[in-house]
Design a protein around this motif. Structure first.
Motif, PDB file in Angstrom:
ATOM      1  N   ARG A  38       1.674   5.077  11.660  1.00  0.00           N
ATOM      2  CA  ARG A  38       1.907   5.287  10.141  1.00  0.00           C
ATOM      3  C   ARG A  38       1.873   3.762   9.494  1.00  0.00           C
ATOM      4  NH1 ARG A  38       5.068   9.565  11.349  1.00  0.00           N
ATOM      5  NH2 ARG A  38       6.634   7.942  11.367  1.00  0.00           N
ATOM      6  N   GLU A  39       2.562   2.897  10.049  1.00  0.00           N
ATOM      7  CA  GLU A  39       2.722   1.746   9.626  1.00  0.00           C
ATOM      8  C   GLU A  39       1.509   0.920   9.590  1.00  0.00           C
ATOM      9  OE1 GLU A  39       5.141  -2.479  10.593  1.00  0.00           O
ATOM     10  OE2 GLU A  39       5.860  -0.793  11.440  1.00  0.00           O
ATOM     11  N   SER A  40       0.536   0.883  10.557  1.00  0.00           N
ATOM     12  CA  SER A  40      -0.687   0.409  10.593  1.00  0.00           C
ATOM     13  C   SER A  40      -1.594   1.140   9.501  1.00  0.00           C
ATOM     14  CB  SER A  40      -1.408   0.595  12.020  1.00  0.00           C
ATOM     15  OG  SER A  40      -2.544   0.042  12.151  1.00  0.00           O
ATOM     16  N   ARG A  41      -1.495   2.191   9.596  1.00  0.00           N
ATOM     17  CA  ARG A  41      -2.344   2.918   8.256  1.00  0.00           C
ATOM     18  C   ARG A  41      -2.124   2.483   6.931  1.00  0.00           C
ATOM     19  NH1 ARG A  41      -7.148   4.322   6.825  1.00  0.00           N
ATOM     20  NH2 ARG A  41      -7.145   6.109   5.619  1.00  0.00           N
ATOM     21  N   VAL A  42      -0.532   2.270   6.843  1.00  0.00           N
ATOM     22  CA  VAL A  42      -0.231   2.040   5.232  1.00  0.00           C
ATOM     23  C   VAL A  42      -0.837   0.379   5.165  1.00  0.00           C
ATOM     24  CG1 VAL A  42       1.326   1.263   3.889  1.00  0.00           C
ATOM     25  CG2 VAL A  42       1.635   3.681   5.272  1.00  0.00           C
ATOM     26  N   LEU A  43      -0.695  -0.229   6.264  1.00  0.00           N
ATOM     27  CA  LEU A  43      -1.225  -1.915   5.829  1.00  0.00           C
ATOM     28  C   LEU A  43      -2.632  -1.770   5.667  1.00  0.00           C
ATOM     29  CD1 LEU A  43       0.951  -3.377   8.606  1.00  0.00           C
ATOM     30  CD2 LEU A  43       1.183  -3.956   6.233  1.00  0.00           C
ATOM     31  N   GLN A  44      -3.538  -0.799   6.439  1.00  0.00           N
ATOM     32  CA  GLN A  44      -4.762  -1.003   6.002  1.00  0.00           C
ATOM     33  C   GLN A  44      -5.251  -0.393   4.895  1.00  0.00           C
ATOM     34  OE1 GLN A  44      -6.280   1.461   9.486  1.00  0.00           O
ATOM     35  NE2 GLN A  44      -6.137  -0.313  10.757  1.00  0.00           N
ATOM     36  N   LEU A  45      -4.566   0.390   4.206  1.00  0.00           N
ATOM     37  CA  LEU A  45      -4.850   1.330   3.018  1.00  0.00           C
ATOM     38  C   LEU A  45      -4.381   0.102   1.882  1.00  0.00           C
ATOM     39  CD1 LEU A  45      -3.342   4.877   3.300  1.00  0.00           C
ATOM     40  CD2 LEU A  45      -5.842   4.126   3.095  1.00  0.00           C
ATOM     41  N   SER A  46      -3.255  -0.430   2.036  1.00  0.00           N
ATOM     42  CA  SER A  46      -2.960  -1.600   1.203  1.00  0.00           C
ATOM     43  C   SER A  46      -3.887  -2.704   1.100  1.00  0.00           C
ATOM     44  CB  SER A  46      -1.736  -2.318   1.590  1.00  0.00           C
ATOM     45  OG  SER A  46      -1.246  -3.281   0.730  1.00  0.00           O
ATOM     46  N   ASN A  47      -4.578  -3.182   2.528  1.00  0.00           N
ATOM     47  CA  ASN A  47      -5.442  -4.068   2.220  1.00  0.00           C
ATOM     48  C   ASN A  47      -6.633  -3.510   1.673  1.00  0.00           C
ATOM     49  OD1 ASN A  47      -6.463  -6.702   3.136  1.00  0.00           O
ATOM     50  ND2 ASN A  47      -6.959  -5.947   5.218  1.00  0.00           N
ATOM     51  N   THR A  48      -7.125  -2.657   1.750  1.00  0.00           N
ATOM     52  CA  THR A  48      -8.138  -1.936   0.925  1.00  0.00           C
ATOM     53  C   THR A  48      -8.000  -1.888  -0.480  1.00  0.00           C
ATOM     54  OG1 THR A  48      -8.709  -0.309   2.717  1.00  0.00           O
ATOM     55  CG2 THR A  48      -9.750   0.123   0.653  1.00  0.00           C
ATOM     56  N   GLU A  49      -6.769  -1.796  -0.796  1.00  0.00           N
ATOM     57  CA  GLU A  49      -6.467  -1.664  -2.300  1.00  0.00           C
ATOM     58  C   GLU A  49      -6.439  -3.294  -2.861  1.00  0.00           C
ATOM     59  OE1 GLU A  49      -5.948   0.543  -4.556  1.00  0.00           O
ATOM     60  OE2 GLU A  49      -6.507   1.959  -3.049  1.00  0.00           O
ATOM     61  N   LEU A  50      -6.052  -4.143  -2.022  1.00  0.00           N
ATOM     62  CA  LEU A  50      -6.294  -5.705  -2.431  1.00  0.00           C
ATOM     63  C   LEU A  50      -7.634  -5.921  -2.360  1.00  0.00           C
ATOM     64  CD1 LEU A  50      -3.383  -7.381  -0.257  1.00  0.00           C
ATOM     65  CD2 LEU A  50      -3.410  -7.120  -2.583  1.00  0.00           C
ATOM     66  N   GLU A  51      -8.553  -5.515  -1.758  1.00  0.00           N
ATOM     67  CA  GLU A  51      -9.613  -5.869  -1.738  1.00  0.00           C
ATOM     68  C   GLU A  51     -10.532  -5.420  -3.028  1.00  0.00           C
ATOM     69  OE1 GLU A  51     -11.794  -7.314   0.670  1.00  0.00           O
ATOM     70  OE2 GLU A  51     -10.433  -7.903   1.917  1.00  0.00           O
ATOM     71  N   ALA A  52     -10.127  -4.453  -3.763  1.00  0.00           N
ATOM     72  CA  ALA A  52     -10.574  -3.944  -4.918  1.00  0.00           C
ATOM     73  C   ALA A  52     -10.268  -4.835  -5.973  1.00  0.00           C
ATOM     74  CB  ALA A  52     -10.182  -2.535  -4.989  1.00  0.00           C
ATOM     75  N   LEU A  53      -8.910  -5.573  -5.856  1.00  0.00           N
ATOM     76  CA  LEU A  53      -8.544  -6.410  -7.103  1.00  0.00           C
ATOM     77  C   LEU A  53      -9.532  -7.654  -7.394  1.00  0.00           C
ATOM     78  CD1 LEU A  53      -4.438  -6.361  -6.041  1.00  0.00           C
ATOM     79  CD2 LEU A  53      -5.958  -5.168  -7.949  1.00  0.00           C
ATOM     80  N   PRO A  54      -9.263  -8.005  -8.484  1.00  0.00           N
ATOM     81  CA  PRO A  54     -10.160  -9.552  -8.772  1.00  0.00           C
ATOM     82  C   PRO A  54      -9.185 -10.620  -8.028  1.00  0.00           C
ATOM     83  CG  PRO A  54      -9.718  -8.344 -10.871  1.00  0.00           C
ATOM     84  CD  PRO A  54      -9.137  -7.517  -9.741  1.00  0.00           C
ATOM     85  N   ARG A  55      -9.814 -11.629  -7.661  1.00  0.00           N
ATOM     86  CA  ARG A  55      -9.124 -12.631  -6.903  1.00  0.00           C
ATOM     87  C   ARG A  55      -8.129 -13.199  -7.542  1.00  0.00           C
ATOM     88  NH1 ARG A  55     -10.243 -14.891  -2.194  1.00  0.00           N
ATOM     89  NH2 ARG A  55      -9.975 -16.947  -1.975  1.00  0.00           N
ATOM     90  N   GLU A  56      -8.028 -13.306  -9.057  1.00  0.00           N
ATOM     91  CA  GLU A  56      -7.133 -14.158  -9.760  1.00  0.00           C
ATOM     92  C   GLU A  56      -5.972 -13.277 -10.207  1.00  0.00           C
ATOM     93  OE1 GLU A  56     -10.378 -12.440 -12.225  1.00  0.00           O
ATOM     94  OE2 GLU A  56     -10.490 -14.017 -10.662  1.00  0.00           O
ATOM     95  N   THR A  57      -5.907 -11.730  -9.830  1.00  0.00           N
ATOM     96  CA  THR A  57      -4.644 -10.888  -9.739  1.00  0.00           C
ATOM     97  C   THR A  57      -3.588 -11.471  -9.323  1.00  0.00           C
ATOM     98  OG1 THR A  57      -6.405  -9.327  -9.950  1.00  0.00           O
ATOM     99  CG2 THR A  57      -4.201  -8.715  -9.737  1.00  0.00           C
ATOM    100  N   PRO A  58      -2.417 -11.750 -10.350  1.00  0.00           N
ATOM    101  CA  PRO A  58      -1.116 -12.105  -9.684  1.00  0.00           C
ATOM    102  C   PRO A  58      -0.626 -11.035  -8.952  1.00  0.00           C
ATOM    103  CG  PRO A  58      -0.970 -11.330 -12.059  1.00  0.00           C
ATOM    104  CD  PRO A  58      -2.251 -11.291 -11.591  1.00  0.00           C
ATOM    105  N   VAL A  59      -0.342 -11.291  -7.517  1.00  0.00           N
ATOM    106  CA  VAL A  59       0.497 -10.383  -6.653  1.00  0.00           C
ATOM    107  C   VAL A  59       1.879 -10.930  -6.256  1.00  0.00           C
ATOM    108  CG1 VAL A  59      -1.747  -9.236  -5.654  1.00  0.00           C
ATOM    109  CG2 VAL A  59      -0.800 -11.245  -4.879  1.00  0.00           C
ATOM    110  N   TYR A  60       2.756 -10.020  -5.663  1.00  0.00           N
ATOM    111  CA  TYR A  60       3.880 -10.327  -5.388  1.00  0.00           C
ATOM    112  C   TYR A  60       4.277  -9.995  -3.800  1.00  0.00           C
ATOM    113  CZ  TYR A  60       4.277 -11.636 -10.339  1.00  0.00           C
ATOM    114  OH  TYR A  60       4.052 -11.844 -11.372  1.00  0.00           O
ATOM    115  N   ASP A  61       5.175 -10.640  -3.207  1.00  0.00           N
ATOM    116  CA  ASP A  61       5.378 -10.298  -1.801  1.00  0.00           C
ATOM    117  C   ASP A  61       6.902 -10.143  -1.668  1.00  0.00           C
ATOM    118  OD1 ASP A  61       5.217  -9.858   0.815  1.00  0.00           O
ATOM    119  OD2 ASP A  61       5.208 -12.012   1.506  1.00  0.00           O
TER     120      ASP A  61
END
Length: 119
Positions: A38-61
């Motif tokens: 489940r953890e791996s799947r969530v990370l992969q889905l999150s990565n897919t969502e990040l791919e869809a964002l424009p490069r200059e979008t502010p993100v937070y960790d």
């Protein structure tokens, strides 16, 4: 050559305890594997969502109880490492699962053999 009843009973108890422990551990390992999957799947889905964002979008960790501004490539790198870690842990858990399944199977076979010979 017959084994005395006390020895037979003691041997049966030891093998039964080993089988019960292996069965308990099997449940734990399966739950851990499901969690890592489940953890791996969530990370992969999150990565897919990040791919869809424009490069200059502010993100937070998330860091403890706060969030720190960071870049998308840094987040992707961190998530890639986490996915690799999950994959390694899944491989190790798979090996442990195989060992426990073998132990449980062998224990139950030994119990059956003892009961057939002793009975």
């Amino acid at each position: 050559m017959a084994i005395p009843n006390e020895k037979l009973q003691q041997l049966l108890q030891e093998i039964s305890a080993k089988a019960a422990f292996a069965e308990q551990q099997l449940g734990i390992v399966r739950a851990q594997m499901a969690s890592k999957t489940r953890e791996s799947r969530v990370l992969q889905l999150s990565n897919t969502e990040l791919e869809a964002l424009p490069r200059e979008t502010p993100v937070y960790d998330g860091v403890g109880r706060m969030f720190v501004a960071t870049t998308i490539p840094e987040i992707k790198t961190k998530q890639t490492k986490e996915v690799e870690g999950c994959a390694k842990e899944l491989v190790n858990l798979g090996k442990k699962l195989h060992y426990l399944e073998t132990t449980y199977k062998n224990s139950t076979e030994h119990i059956e053999q003892i009961l057939k010979r002793g009975g």
